[in-house]
Design a protein around this motif. Structure first.
Motif, short mmCIF file in Angstrom:
data_model
loop_
_atom_site.label_atom_id
_atom_site.label_comp_id
_atom_site.label_asym_id
_atom_site.label_seq_id
_atom_site.Cartn_x
_atom_site.Cartn_y
_atom_site.Cartn_z
N CYS A 129 0.18 -1.73 6.56
CA CYS A 129 -0.53 -0.45 6.39
C CYS A 129 -1.03 -0.01 7.76
O CYS A 129 -1.74 -0.77 8.43
CB CYS A 129 -1.71 -0.61 5.45
SG CYS A 129 -1.30 -1.16 3.78
N LEU A 130 -0.67 1.21 8.16
CA LEU A 130 -1.11 1.74 9.45
C LEU A 130 -1.87 3.03 9.22
O LEU A 130 -1.35 3.97 8.61
CB LEU A 130 0.10 2.00 10.36
CG LEU A 130 -0.19 2.66 11.72
CD1 LEU A 130 -1.15 1.82 12.56
CD2 LEU A 130 1.12 2.90 12.48
N GLY A 131 -3.14 3.07 9.68
CA GLY A 131 -3.95 4.25 9.46
C GLY A 131 -5.17 4.27 10.36
O GLY A 131 -5.25 3.55 11.35
N ASN A 132 -6.14 5.09 9.99
CA ASN A 132 -7.37 5.26 10.78
C ASN A 132 -8.27 4.05 10.70
O ASN A 132 -8.44 3.46 9.63
CB ASN A 132 -8.17 6.46 10.26
CG ASN A 132 -7.44 7.77 10.41
OD1 ASN A 132 -6.79 8.01 11.41
ND2 ASN A 132 -7.57 8.63 9.41
N THR A 133 -8.90 3.72 11.81
CA THR A 133 -9.85 2.61 11.83
C THR A 133 -10.93 2.77 10.76
O THR A 133 -11.27 1.82 10.04
CB THR A 133 -10.52 2.51 13.21
OG1 THR A 133 -9.52 2.17 14.17
CG2 THR A 133 -11.62 1.47 13.23
N TRP A 134 -11.49 3.97 10.64
CA TRP A 134 -12.65 4.14 9.77
C TRP A 134 -12.30 3.98 8.28
O TRP A 134 -13.13 3.59 7.49
CB TRP A 134 -13.35 5.46 10.03
CG TRP A 134 -12.43 6.65 10.10
CD1 TRP A 134 -12.03 7.43 9.05
CD2 TRP A 134 -11.81 7.19 11.27
NE1 TRP A 134 -11.20 8.43 9.50
CE2 TRP A 134 -11.04 8.31 10.86
CE3 TRP A 134 -11.83 6.85 12.62
CZ2 TRP A 134 -10.30 9.08 11.75
CZ3 TRP A 134 -11.10 7.61 13.51
CH2 TRP A 134 -10.34 8.71 13.08
N THR A 135 -11.07 4.27 7.91
CA THR A 135 -10.66 4.07 6.51
C THR A 135 -10.39 2.60 6.24
O THR A 135 -10.64 2.10 5.14
CB THR A 135 -9.41 4.91 6.19
OG1 THR A 135 -9.68 6.27 6.55
CG2 THR A 135 -9.05 4.84 4.72
N ALA A 136 -9.87 1.92 7.21
CA ALA A 136 -9.77 0.45 7.26
C ALA A 136 -9.21 -0.16 5.98
O ALA A 136 -8.12 0.19 5.54
CB ALA A 136 -11.13 -0.14 7.63
N ARG A 137 -9.96 -1.06 5.37
CA ARG A 137 -9.41 -1.86 4.27
C ARG A 137 -9.13 -1.04 3.01
O ARG A 137 -8.50 -1.54 2.08
CB ARG A 137 -10.34 -3.01 3.93
CG ARG A 137 -11.67 -2.56 3.33
CD ARG A 137 -12.54 -3.76 2.99
NE ARG A 137 -13.84 -3.31 2.56
CZ ARG A 137 -14.50 -3.84 1.53
NH1 ARG A 137 -13.96 -4.81 0.82
NH2 ARG A 137 -15.69 -3.39 1.20
N ARG A 138 -9.57 0.22 2.97
CA ARG A 138 -9.28 1.01 1.78
C ARG A 138 -7.79 1.29 1.64
O ARG A 138 -7.30 1.50 0.53
CB ARG A 138 -10.09 2.31 1.79
CG ARG A 138 -10.20 2.94 0.41
CD ARG A 138 -11.33 3.94 0.33
NE ARG A 138 -11.19 5.05 1.25
CZ ARG A 138 -10.35 6.08 1.10
NH1 ARG A 138 -9.54 6.11 0.05
NH2 ARG A 138 -10.32 7.05 1.97
N TYR A 139 -7.03 1.27 2.73
CA TYR A 139 -5.58 1.43 2.63
C TYR A 139 -4.95 0.30 1.81
O TYR A 139 -4.31 0.55 0.79
CB TYR A 139 -4.93 1.49 4.01
CG TYR A 139 -5.29 2.69 4.85
CD1 TYR A 139 -5.00 3.98 4.43
CD2 TYR A 139 -5.87 2.53 6.09
CE1 TYR A 139 -5.31 5.08 5.22
CE2 TYR A 139 -6.19 3.62 6.90
CZ TYR A 139 -5.90 4.89 6.45
OH TYR A 139 -6.21 5.98 7.24
N PRO A 140 -5.11 -0.97 2.24
CA PRO A 140 -4.50 -2.03 1.43
C PRO A 140 -5.14 -2.18 0.06
O PRO A 140 -4.47 -2.61 -0.89
CB PRO A 140 -4.67 -3.29 2.29
CG PRO A 140 -5.76 -2.96 3.25
CD PRO A 140 -5.67 -1.49 3.49
N MET A 141 -6.43 -1.84 -0.08
CA MET A 141 -7.05 -1.92 -1.40
C MET A 141 -6.42 -0.90 -2.36
O MET A 141 -6.23 -1.20 -3.54
CB MET A 141 -8.56 -1.65 -1.30
CG MET A 141 -9.33 -2.75 -0.60
SD MET A 141 -11.10 -2.37 -0.44
CE MET A 141 -11.68 -2.84 -2.07
N THR A 142 -6.07 0.27 -1.85
CA THR A 142 -5.40 1.27 -2.67
C THR A 142 -3.99 0.81 -3.02
O THR A 142 -3.55 0.90 -4.16
CB THR A 142 -5.35 2.63 -1.95
OG1 THR A 142 -6.67 3.01 -1.56
CG2 THR A 142 -4.76 3.71 -2.85
N LEU A 143 -3.30 0.29 -2.03
CA LEU A 143 -1.95 -0.23 -2.27
C LEU A 143 -1.99 -1.39 -3.26
O LEU A 143 -1.14 -1.49 -4.16
CB LEU A 143 -1.33 -0.67 -0.94
CG LEU A 143 0.18 -0.86 -0.90
CD1 LEU A 143 0.92 0.42 -1.26
CD2 LEU A 143 0.61 -1.37 0.46
#
Length: 199
Positions: A129-143
């Motif tokens: 998962c590649l994204g903004n620092t501030w969103t951080a772990r919410r990317y893999p948590m959503t996935l």
């Protein structure tokens, strides 16, 4: 203080430490089957440069870019980012496209059928998962909420000058981090995201 402006608060030392420990994380990187690039209007060049470096270093075989048309643009985030990725040396045929998503949840739910049609979800065992620092772990948590079986790795980027651990010392960085951090528990309660183990 109303919920509408909580992101302007000054966090306590304990909250800063908890955010640094649990939210603003990257995982150790290893080669993965897929790079999932979450759409953005900010730091596009930095995100593309990071994706290009990962491609050159052999960290992924396929990628997907997800992001719809945002206000002020006639092109989708996907269109803009994919063009930049191709210009940076990533073969166009290795980049899957999702052009409708307007938030992180849609990034995932709209992309899964695209990935399945092109590659077969069962053939993808690991995702960066590649994204903004501030969103951080919410990317893999959503996935993780929608695709629990795949191994998730996380790499985040930003153009702030200070070290990530000093996010709270910059007003804009602090606002962004707190805005995303404050979504974690409500989103877990609503079933939008799922607890994701690090690594």
């Amino acid at each position: 203080m109303t919920s509408g402006n909580r992101s302007t608060r000054l966090p306590t030392a304990d909250e800063i430490a908890e955010i640094n420990r649990t939210h603003l994380i990257d995982t150790p990187l290893r080669p993965a089957d897929l790079l999932f690039l979450f759409g953005t209007r900010e730091d596009v060049a930095l995100r593309v440069a990071t994706a290009a470096r990962l491609w050159r270093e052999g960290f992924f075989r396929w990628s997907i870019v997800s992001g719809g048309v945002t206000p002020g643009s006639e092109q989708s985030e996907c269109t803009i980012i994919k063009a930049a990725m191709v210009a940076a040396g990533i073969p166009a045929g290795r980049i899957l496209e999702e052009h409708r998503a307007m938030n992180t949840g849609e990034n995932v739910t709209f992309s899964l059928p695209v990935i399945d049609a092109a590659l077969g979800l069962h053939n993808v065992r690991s995702v960066i998962c590649l994204g903004n620092t501030w969103t951080a772990r919410r990317y893999p948590m959503t996935l993780h909420r929608h695709w629990p079986d795949v191994t998730k790795l996380l790499l985040t980027v930003d153009s702030f000058a200070m070290p990530r651990s000093l996010w709270h010392t910059d007003a804009d960085f602090r606002r962004r981090v707190l805005h995303e951090w404050d979504k974690i528990e409500p989103y877990k309660a609503k079933g939008f995201i799922a607890e994701w183990p690090e690594g």
